[in-house]
Scaffold this motif. Structure first.
Motif, PDB file in Angstrom:
ATOM      1  N   THR A  16       0.833  -1.204   0.000  1.00 16.02           N
ATOM      2  CA  THR A  16       0.000   0.000   0.000  1.00 16.02           C
ATOM      3  C   THR A  16       0.867   1.253   0.000  1.00 16.02           C
ATOM      4  N   HIS A  17       1.889   1.280   0.836  1.00 12.95           N
ATOM      5  CA  HIS A  17       2.779   2.447   0.900  1.00 12.95           C
ATOM      6  C   HIS A  17       3.576   2.604  -0.395  1.00 12.95           C
ATOM      7  N   ILE A  18       4.042   1.503  -0.949  1.00 12.55           N
ATOM      8  CA  ILE A  18       4.769   1.555  -2.219  1.00 12.55           C
ATOM      9  C   ILE A  18       3.864   2.104  -3.320  1.00 12.55           C
ATOM     10  N   ASP A  19       2.656   1.597  -3.389  1.00 12.44           N
ATOM     11  CA  ASP A  19       1.733   2.025  -4.443  1.00 12.44           C
ATOM     12  C   ASP A  19       1.377   3.501  -4.324  1.00 12.44           C
ATOM     13  N   ILE A  20       1.006   3.959  -3.141  1.00 12.03           N
ATOM     14  CA  ILE A  20       0.607   5.361  -2.972  1.00 12.03           C
ATOM     15  C   ILE A  20       1.800   6.280  -3.196  1.00 12.03           C
ATOM     16  N   GLU A  38      13.303  10.504  -6.725  1.00  6.87           N
ATOM     17  CA  GLU A  38      13.973  10.158  -5.475  1.00  6.87           C
ATOM     18  C   GLU A  38      13.939  11.328  -4.502  1.00  6.87           C
ATOM     19  N   ALA A  39      14.112  12.530  -5.008  1.00  6.86           N
ATOM     20  CA  ALA A  39      14.099  13.715  -4.146  1.00  6.86           C
ATOM     21  C   ALA A  39      12.717  13.928  -3.528  1.00  6.86           C
ATOM     22  N   VAL A  40      11.663  13.785  -4.310  1.00  3.82           N
ATOM     23  CA  VAL A  40      10.311  13.933  -3.769  1.00  3.82           C
ATOM     24  C   VAL A  40      10.030  12.821  -2.761  1.00  3.82           C
ATOM     25  N   ALA A  41      10.486  11.618  -3.038  1.00  5.51           N
ATOM     26  CA  ALA A  41      10.327  10.520  -2.076  1.00  5.51           C
ATOM     27  C   ALA A  41      11.032  10.864  -0.766  1.00  5.51           C
ATOM     28  N   SER A  42      12.195  11.484  -0.854  1.00  8.92           N
ATOM     29  CA  SER A  42      12.927  11.873   0.354  1.00  8.92           C
ATOM     30  C   SER A  42      12.150  12.888   1.173  1.00  8.92           C
ATOM     31  N   LEU A  89      -3.102   4.603 -13.372  1.00 11.08           N
ATOM     32  CA  LEU A  89      -1.784   4.176 -13.853  1.00 11.08           C
ATOM     33  C   LEU A  89      -1.636   2.663 -13.851  1.00 11.08           C
ATOM     34  N   THR A  90      -0.894   2.175 -14.840  1.00  7.32           N
ATOM     35  CA  THR A  90      -0.543   0.756 -14.907  1.00  7.32           C
ATOM     36  C   THR A  90       0.940   0.634 -15.233  1.00  7.32           C
ATOM     37  N   ASN A  91       1.437  -0.580 -15.203  1.00  4.01           N
ATOM     38  CA  ASN A  91       2.846  -0.817 -15.532  1.00  4.01           C
ATOM     39  C   ASN A  91       3.162  -0.593 -16.997  1.00  4.01           C
ATOM     40  N   ALA A  92       2.184  -0.263 -17.809  1.00  4.13           N
ATOM     41  CA  ALA A  92       2.442   0.081 -19.200  1.00  4.13           C
ATOM     42  C   ALA A  92       3.118   1.451 -19.303  1.00  4.13           C
ATOM     43  N   ASP A  93       3.051   2.241 -18.241  1.00  2.78           N
ATOM     44  CA  ASP A  93       3.664   3.567 -18.213  1.00  2.78           C
ATOM     45  C   ASP A  93       5.079   3.451 -17.648  1.00  2.78           C
ATOM     46  N   LEU A  94       6.081   3.727 -18.476  1.00  2.06           N
ATOM     47  CA  LEU A  94       7.483   3.589 -18.074  1.00  2.06           C
ATOM     48  C   LEU A  94       7.803   4.437 -16.850  1.00  2.06           C
ATOM     49  N   PHE A  95       7.281   5.665 -16.779  1.00  3.33           N
ATOM     50  CA  PHE A  95       7.570   6.520 -15.635  1.00  3.33           C
ATOM     51  C   PHE A  95       6.967   5.957 -14.343  1.00  3.33           C
ATOM     52  N   ALA A  99       8.867   5.008 -10.973  1.00  5.41           N
ATOM     53  CA  ALA A  99       8.352   5.486  -9.689  1.00  5.41           C
ATOM     54  C   ALA A  99       8.172   4.335  -8.704  1.00  5.41           C
ATOM     55  N   GLN A 100       7.730   3.188  -9.186  1.00  6.87           N
ATOM     56  CA  GLN A 100       7.565   2.025  -8.308  1.00  6.87           C
ATOM     57  C   GLN A 100       8.914   1.550  -7.770  1.00  6.87           C
ATOM     58  N   ARG A 101       9.931   1.557  -8.615  1.00  8.36           N
ATOM     59  CA  ARG A 101      11.274   1.143  -8.170  1.00  8.36           C
ATOM     60  C   ARG A 101      11.787   2.087  -7.087  1.00  8.36           C
ATOM     61  N   VAL A 102      11.624   3.385  -7.322  1.00  4.36           N
ATOM     62  CA  VAL A 102      12.046   4.378  -6.330  1.00  4.36           C
ATOM     63  C   VAL A 102      11.255   4.187  -5.039  1.00  4.36           C
ATOM     64  N   ALA A 103       9.957   3.983  -5.160  1.00  2.00           N
ATOM     65  CA  ALA A 103       9.099   3.812  -3.980  1.00  2.00           C
ATOM     66  C   ALA A 103       9.495   2.576  -3.177  1.00  2.00           C
ATOM     67  N   ARG A 104       9.826   1.479  -3.849  1.00  2.00           N
ATOM     68  CA  ARG A 104      10.255   0.273  -3.128  1.00  2.00           C
ATOM     69  C   ARG A 104      11.526   0.552  -2.332  1.00  2.00           C
ATOM     70  N   ARG A 105      12.480   1.231  -2.959  1.00  3.57           N
ATOM     71  CA  ARG A 105      13.725   1.570  -2.251  1.00  3.57           C
ATOM     72  C   ARG A 105      13.433   2.460  -1.054  1.00  3.57           C
ATOM     73  N   ALA A 106      12.510   3.405  -1.227  1.00  3.31           N
ATOM     74  CA  ALA A 106      12.154   4.307  -0.131  1.00  3.31           C
ATOM     75  C   ALA A 106      11.514   3.542   1.025  1.00  3.31           C
ATOM     76  N   VAL A 107      10.533   2.709   0.712  1.00  2.00           N
ATOM     77  CA  VAL A 107       9.807   1.974   1.748  1.00  2.00           C
ATOM     78  C   VAL A 107      10.730   1.006   2.493  1.00  2.00           C
ATOM     79  N   PHE A 108      11.674   0.404   1.780  1.00  2.00           N
ATOM     80  CA  PHE A 108      12.560  -0.559   2.421  1.00  2.00           C
ATOM     81  C   PHE A 108      13.855   0.050   2.946  1.00  2.00           C
ATOM     82  N   GLY A 109      13.939   1.393   2.933  1.00  2.00           N
ATOM     83  CA  GLY A 109      15.027   2.090   3.607  1.00  2.00           C
ATOM     84  C   GLY A 109      16.357   2.111   2.891  1.00  2.00           C
TER      85      GLY A 109
END
Length: 149
Positions: A16-20, A38-42, A89-95, A99-109
């Motif tokens: 849920t946190h990764i998705d939002i 990454e900056a906005v995630a920070s 949004l779906t995974n068909a959108d490259l951006f 964003a999902q990759r960045v979000a996963r890194r953010a959520v997992f520290g």
């Protein structure tokens, strides 16, 4: 009082946190590339950290709460043109995939903070009232970042 994730398992909470977060990053910084996202995630993580340290803060104490706080991230305002887009949004959108990759890194520290602890940002060229007399902590892409007291 229940939180946004009280009834969820730990893996569902992380999802849920990764998705939002990913949808917020897409809505706020897709034109800024990975570094901008990454900056906005920070900024979001910094707000969560401050709230947890203080035992609560009006932004909320979770990524979900911070992203969804009214009028903090314009892409979630129902009158914003990005609102309908981020909801579909779906995974068909490259951006969105980025964003999902960045979000996963953010959520997992594992996401380093390139903003110098920023809690706020705006598009360069604007001069919002809250930023007047503040010293930027970083400039990344077209965004200017600040750590407000």
């Amino acid at each position: 009082m229940t939180s946004d994730t009280d009834a969820l398992t730990p893996s569902a909470i992380a999802y849920t946190h990764i998705d939002i977060l990913a949808r917020t990053l897409w809505g706020e910084a897709r034109g800024e590339g990975r570094a901008g996202m990454e900056a906005v995630a920070s900024v979001i993580l910094n707000r969560v950290a401050i709230a947890k340290q203080a035992g609560g803060y009006w932004w909320g104490t979770t990524i979900f709460q911070v992203c969804q706080k009214p009028y903090q991230f314009s892409c979630w305002n129902t009158d914003d043109p990005n609102y309908a887009k981020i909801r579909s949004l779906t995974n068909a959108d490259l951006f969105f995939v980025i964003a999902q990759r960045v979000a996963r890194r953010a959520v997992f520290g594992t996401l380093p903070d390139s903003t110098g602890g920023a809690t706020h940002y705006h598009v360069a060229g604007l001069n919002p009232k809250w930023a007047q007399r503040q010293t930027p902590t970083a400039r990344i892409g077209r965004h200017v970042f600040y750590r407000l007291p």
